[in-house]
Design a protein around this motif. Structure first.
Motif, mmCIF file in Angstrom:
data_model
loop_
_atom_site.group_PDB
_atom_site.id
_atom_site.type_symbol
_atom_site.label_atom_id
_atom_site.label_comp_id
_atom_site.label_asym_id
_atom_site.label_seq_id
_atom_site.Cartn_x
_atom_site.Cartn_y
_atom_site.Cartn_z
ATOM 1 N N ILE A 46 0.850 -1.191 0.000
ATOM 2 C CA ILE A 46 0.000 0.000 0.000
ATOM 3 C C ILE A 46 0.880 1.233 0.000
ATOM 4 O O ILE A 46 1.807 1.348 0.802
ATOM 5 N N TRP A 47 0.607 2.137 -0.941
ATOM 6 C CA TRP A 47 1.242 3.455 -0.946
ATOM 7 C C TRP A 47 0.208 4.434 -0.426
ATOM 8 O O TRP A 47 -0.946 4.430 -0.849
ATOM 9 N N ILE A 48 0.609 5.273 0.510
ATOM 10 C CA ILE A 48 -0.282 6.271 1.088
ATOM 11 C C ILE A 48 0.005 7.602 0.413
ATOM 12 O O ILE A 48 1.129 8.104 0.450
ATOM 13 N N CYS A 53 -4.735 8.669 1.768
ATOM 14 C CA CYS A 53 -5.551 7.589 1.215
ATOM 15 C C CYS A 53 -4.665 6.514 0.574
ATOM 16 O O CYS A 53 -3.566 6.785 0.122
ATOM 17 N N ASP A 54 -5.182 5.285 0.564
ATOM 18 C CA ASP A 54 -4.410 4.117 0.155
ATOM 19 C C ASP A 54 -4.492 3.844 -1.340
ATOM 20 O O ASP A 54 -5.527 4.086 -1.970
ATOM 21 N N HIS A 55 -3.397 3.306 -1.874
ATOM 22 C CA HIS A 55 -3.329 2.856 -3.264
ATOM 23 C C HIS A 55 -2.602 1.519 -3.263
ATOM 24 O O HIS A 55 -1.571 1.375 -2.602
ATOM 25 N N TRP A 56 -3.144 0.517 -3.984
ATOM 26 C CA TRP A 56 -2.438 -0.750 -4.141
ATOM 27 C C TRP A 56 -1.226 -0.495 -5.030
ATOM 28 O O TRP A 56 -1.313 0.185 -6.035
ATOM 29 N N ARG A 69 -7.126 2.256 -3.844
ATOM 30 C CA ARG A 69 -7.861 1.305 -3.009
ATOM 31 C C ARG A 69 -9.225 1.908 -2.701
ATOM 32 O O ARG A 69 -9.318 2.997 -2.135
ATOM 33 N N CYS A 78 -8.898 5.288 3.307
ATOM 34 C CA CYS A 78 -7.822 6.039 3.966
ATOM 35 C C CYS A 78 -7.619 5.393 5.332
ATOM 36 O O CYS A 78 -8.152 5.852 6.333
ATOM 37 N N SER A 79 -6.862 4.288 5.366
ATOM 38 C CA SER A 79 -6.774 3.427 6.549
ATOM 39 C C SER A 79 -5.817 3.916 7.624
ATOM 40 O O SER A 79 -5.899 3.466 8.755
#
Length: 101
Positions: A46-48, A53-56, A69, A78-79
């Motif tokens: 995961i890139w923040i 917010c998260d991105h695979w 994500r 946005c974990s």
């Protein structure tokens, strides 16, 4: 004069060369690099982003893959898995190609 004709014909030659690519339907789920495999065999991390917010993210050493994500409603996830502008998880594993960066 011959050089000018060549320069004028170059865009036409380039456009015709691209026509061959329009009809091909490549399977976008397969990595066609040095260690070709189905993308599901690669490990994601995961890139923040700067907003948190998260991105695979997947890095197979040559190519990289990134997608936002989303939850089941299509809203960004946005974990808080890490600090903004960082990547977490095993996103560089799953490939035998070494990443030079």
């Amino acid at each position: 004069m011959t050089f000018l004709k060549f320069v004028a014909a170059l865009p036409l030659i380039s456009a015709l060369g691209a026509c061959g690519e329009l009809g091909t339907k490549a399977d976008k789920t397969v990595d066609r690099g040095l260690d070709s495999k189905h993308l599901s065999e690669l490990k994601a991390g995961i890139w923040i982003d700067p907003n948190g917010c998260d991105h695979w993210i997947i890095d197979d050493g040559v190519e990289g893959y990134l997608s936002q994500r989303l939850d089941h409603d299509g809203k960004p996830v946005c974990s808080g898995a890490g600090e903004p502008n960082t990547a977490v998880g095993p996103f560089k594993s799953g490939s035998s190609v070494a990443d030079s960066v």
